[in-house]
Design an enzyme around this catalytic site. Structure first.
Site, PDB file in Angstrom:
ATOM      1  N   ASP A  45      32.984  27.128  47.327  1.00 43.32           N
ATOM      2  CA  ASP A  45      31.770  27.351  46.568  1.00 43.32           C
ATOM      3  C   ASP A  45      30.813  26.173  46.590  1.00 43.32           C
ATOM      4  O   ASP A  45      29.593  26.357  46.621  1.00 43.32           O
ATOM      5  CB  ASP A  45      32.124  27.688  45.116  1.00 43.32           C
ATOM      6  CG  ASP A  45      32.790  29.049  44.992  1.00 43.32           C
ATOM      7  OD1 ASP A  45      33.013  29.681  46.033  1.00 43.32           O
ATOM      8  OD2 ASP A  45      33.088  29.467  43.871  1.00 43.32           O
TER       9      ASP A  45
ATOM     10  N   CYS B   1      40.775  26.034  46.616  1.00 40.08           N
ATOM     11  CA  CYS B   1      39.406  26.311  46.182  1.00 40.08           C
ATOM     12  C   CYS B   1      39.341  27.609  45.376  1.00 40.08           C
ATOM     13  O   CYS B   1      40.150  28.515  45.555  1.00 40.08           O
ATOM     14  CB  CYS B   1      38.467  26.372  47.381  1.00 40.08           C
ATOM     15  SG  CYS B   1      36.746  26.180  46.898  1.00 40.08           S
ATOM     16  N   ASP B   2      38.320  27.692  44.539  1.00 41.54           N
ATOM     17  CA  ASP B   2      38.188  28.670  43.462  1.00 41.54           C
ATOM     18  C   ASP B   2      38.794  30.050  43.706  1.00 41.54           C
ATOM     19  O   ASP B   2      39.720  30.466  43.025  1.00 41.54           O
ATOM     20  CB  ASP B   2      36.704  28.857  43.123  1.00 41.54           C
ATOM     21  CG  ASP B   2      36.075  27.581  42.604  1.00 41.54           C
ATOM     22  OD1 ASP B   2      36.769  26.549  42.537  1.00 41.54           O
ATOM     23  OD2 ASP B   2      34.883  27.603  42.261  1.00 41.54           O
ATOM     24  N   LYS B   3      38.249  30.805  44.657  1.00 37.70           N
ATOM     25  CA  LYS B   3      38.646  32.213  44.803  1.00 37.70           C
ATOM     26  C   LYS B   3      39.999  32.368  45.480  1.00 37.70           C
ATOM     27  O   LYS B   3      40.612  33.430  45.404  1.00 37.70           O
ATOM     28  CB  LYS B   3      37.591  33.000  45.599  1.00 37.70           C
ATOM     29  CG  LYS B   3      36.177  32.886  45.051  1.00 37.70           C
ATOM     30  CD  LYS B   3      36.086  33.189  43.576  1.00 37.70           C
ATOM     31  CE  LYS B   3      34.756  32.779  42.989  1.00 37.70           C
ATOM     32  NZ  LYS B   3      34.502  31.328  43.003  1.00 37.70           N
TER      33      LYS B   3
ATOM     34  N   CYS C  82      37.671  20.389  42.964  1.00 39.03           N
ATOM     35  CA  CYS C  82      36.777  19.781  41.980  1.00 39.03           C
ATOM     36  C   CYS C  82      37.531  19.407  40.712  1.00 39.03           C
ATOM     37  O   CYS C  82      38.347  20.176  40.207  1.00 39.03           O
ATOM     38  CB  CYS C  82      35.644  20.743  41.647  1.00 39.03           C
ATOM     39  SG  CYS C  82      34.603  21.157  43.067  1.00 39.03           S
TER      40      CYS C  82
ATOM     41  N   SER D 175      29.196  29.066  38.031  1.00 39.27           N
ATOM     42  CA  SER D 175      30.290  28.173  38.393  1.00 39.27           C
ATOM     43  C   SER D 175      31.011  27.726  37.133  1.00 39.27           C
ATOM     44  O   SER D 175      30.420  27.642  36.050  1.00 39.27           O
ATOM     45  CB  SER D 175      29.722  26.953  39.120  1.00 39.27           C
ATOM     46  OG  SER D 175      30.657  25.904  39.140  1.00 39.27           O
TER      47      SER D 175
END
Length: 573
Positions: free
Chosen positions: A87, A128-130, A200, A476
């Protein structure tokens, strides 16, 4: 060692047992396996490792350490990879339309690889996020014994004696656009913010879902907050490989672990940590894979009664490394469980209940990150669900760290994120404005983009709590300020957000949980008659296919009927 496992009841029998499977076995011999190794259970090790972003760069190495654990415990590891869309790189342009779609592609690709090769178990690695919910959705869909491993967060950057995350970079862009800092500061911050490997560092989507994985029982206790560069990540990967073999032996499956009560536990942890609003999108999607009804409104009800107790960025002071040093997710769950806020009898991948795992943790009163439930940062959660005339199917806002929970303002309407961002950069947004960005929902985008570039630019200009932003897209986990996403029904389906016009008044109350368009129903009825659906530029390929199949955000933006429609589950083939 293999006597613990009855291969005649495992999926891998279809590719490894009996004279008729000689062609399949010949492939395994070609890869150097012995007859004894082929007779073991096959464990798929799914890695989202790649060079796309630092979130994912250590995952393949960690997955390879997992092989050692599987081998040591009598299994046969089979590693494979899947994609990610990162992202932070996709943000603020058309590439972000691929992000949420990638969650489905990840889940589908893991499913297909496991089905095609008849693996008996899964250990999944994501950064990562997804990729986190995507991996867990596949685990729940297949229902073979499984463990989820987070690759770990990045260490904080440093600039002028303060910790940085990537959100500082997005926000300095806004300061620069407003003329409040020189370009040299932008350059210095962008070079310092991300010092190495890992996802992150704040309580954004990746760390939120990493917390969910432990709270819901799919990850080993206190494994996910360990930063990516730490040597102990190798030990965690080995331990996961060993433990998944124990799950095969005991036939403990993801749906045994992820009960309705486990999802309630997970939702509490999202709110208690001031986590990403995306948690309210991914938990319903994961529940859908189990055949459990658990939508945005169910999540929001739990948020209402959950105190905010982890002082994490973006609403607070600390990052994942600090959470790790404070004792991790289980330290937070210790105070929650002691105060009756968690279902302790839920099973976990340790083979013990959540309560049994928590009993092994001693509360640390000297750490500064996690507050006691009796003395919370705020008495209600860091994330709030909303409902009203503008969002009959719900919406969501992250209130952690906010001082203002009511807002009434005047609509400024944009048909896509780029136009809103341009208006922010041109300083055309002022105090009291409600920025409405529509046609960014799951179908309308397609892909339900996040709006971090726009929200961070507003914050960088000092408008964080002086304006509101409303969208049928997403935000986000790094977003802060009065930013409301997941508005449904979305504009592409003719929801009320499609009828808003410049100058309309909109009222938001995050304490009462309401969001209303202050326009007479007769006026809205006339606008509704004049409304016509829009087309987008994605009329073929993956984004087109996604738009044809995706459901509403409040149910998780899922693309298939889920476990309720199953006539069989893969694990029982």
């Amino acid at each position: 060692m293999t006597q613990r496992f009855d291969k005649s009841k495992l999926p891998s029998r279809y590719v490894s047992v009996g004279p008729e499977r000689a062609p399949q076995r010949s492939y395994y011999y070609a890869m150097g396996l012995t007859e004894e190794e082929i007779a073991r259970p096959f464990v798929g090790i799914a890695s989202a490792g790649n060079d796309s972003a630092p979130c994912n760069t250590t995952l393949d190495m960690q997955a390879d350490f997992c092989r050692e654990g599987v081998n040591a415990a009598g299994g046969m590891p089979r590693r494979f990879n899947t994609i990610t869309v990162t992202d932070g790189i996709a943000m603020g342009h058309q590439g972000m339309k691929s992000s949420l779609v990638s969650r489905e592609v990840i889940a589908d690709s893991v499913e297909l690889s496991v089905r095609g090769h008849c693996y008996d178990a899964l250990v999944t690695f994501a950064g990562c996020d997804k990729s986190l919910p995507g991996m867990m959705m596949a685990m729940l869909r297949l229902n073979v014994p499984s463990i989820f491993v987070y690759g770990g967060s990045i260490l904080p950057g440093r600039y002028q004696e303060r910790d940085l995350t990537v959100i500082d970079v997005f926000e300095v862009v806004g300061r620069y656009a407003a003329g409040n800092c020189p370009l040299s500061e932008v350059t210095a911050i962008e070079k310092a913010a991300c010092p190495g490997h890992g996802a992150c560092g704040g309580q954004y989507t990746a760390n939120t879902m990493a917390c969910v994985a432990e709270a819901i029982g799919l990850s080993l206790p206190n494994s996910n907050m360990t930063p990516a560069p730490y040597k102990s990540r190798e030990e965690i990967a080995v331990a996961a490989g060993k433990q998944v073999m124990e799950l095969i032996a005991r036939n403990i499956r993801p749906r045994d672990i992820c009960t309705r009560e486990a999802f309630e536990n997970a939702a509490r942890i999202v709110a208690a940590t001031g986590g990403s609003t995306n948690g309210a999108l991914h938990l319903p999607a994961m529940a859908h894979e189990c055949g459990i009804d658990f939508d945005l409104f169910d999540v929001a009800e739990i948020f209402k009664t959950t105190p905010y107790i982890a002082d994490l960025k973006p609403g607070g002071q600390y990052v994942a490394k600090d959470m790790y040093e404070a004792g991790g997710i289980y330290m937070l769950m210790k105070t929650m469980h002691q105060n009756g806020m968690l279902h302790g009898d839920c099973m976990t991948v340790t083979g013990k209940t959540l309560a049994e795992n928590i009993d092994e943790v001693t509360w640390n009163p000297d750490q500064k990150v996690i507050y006691d439930v009796k003395t919370p940062i705020t008495p209600t959660g860091g994330v709030v669900g909303l409902k009203g005339s503008l969002a009959p199917n719900g919406a969501i806002v992250k209130v952690a760290g906010m001082h203002r929970l009511q807002f009434t303002g005047t609509a400024k309407v944009f048909e896509r994120e780029e136009d809103a961002f341009a208006a922010v950069e041109a300083q055309q947004i002022g105090d009291g404005d409600v920025v409405v960005i529509r046609y960014e929902g799951p179908k309308g985008g397609p892909g339900m983009r996040e709006m971090l570039a726009t929200t961070a630019a507003l914050y960088g200009q000092g408008l964080g709590e002086k304006v509101a932003l409303i969208t049928d897209g997403r935000f986000s986990g790094g977003t802060r300020g009065f930013c409301i996403g997941h508005v449904g029904p979305e504009a592409a389906e003719g929801g009320p957000i499609a009828l808003v016009e410049n100058g309309d008044r909109i009222a938001i109350d995050a304490e009462a949980g309401t969001i209303d368009l202050l326009v007479d129903e007769a006026v809205l009825a006339e606008r509704r008659k004049a409304w016509t659906p829009r087309t987008n530029d994605y009329q073929s390929g993956a984004l087109w296919r996604y738009a044809q199949n995706v459901g509403p955000a409040y149910k998780g933006a899922v693309t298939h009927p889920g476990a309720k429609a199953e006539t069989h589950v893969f694990a029982d083939i």
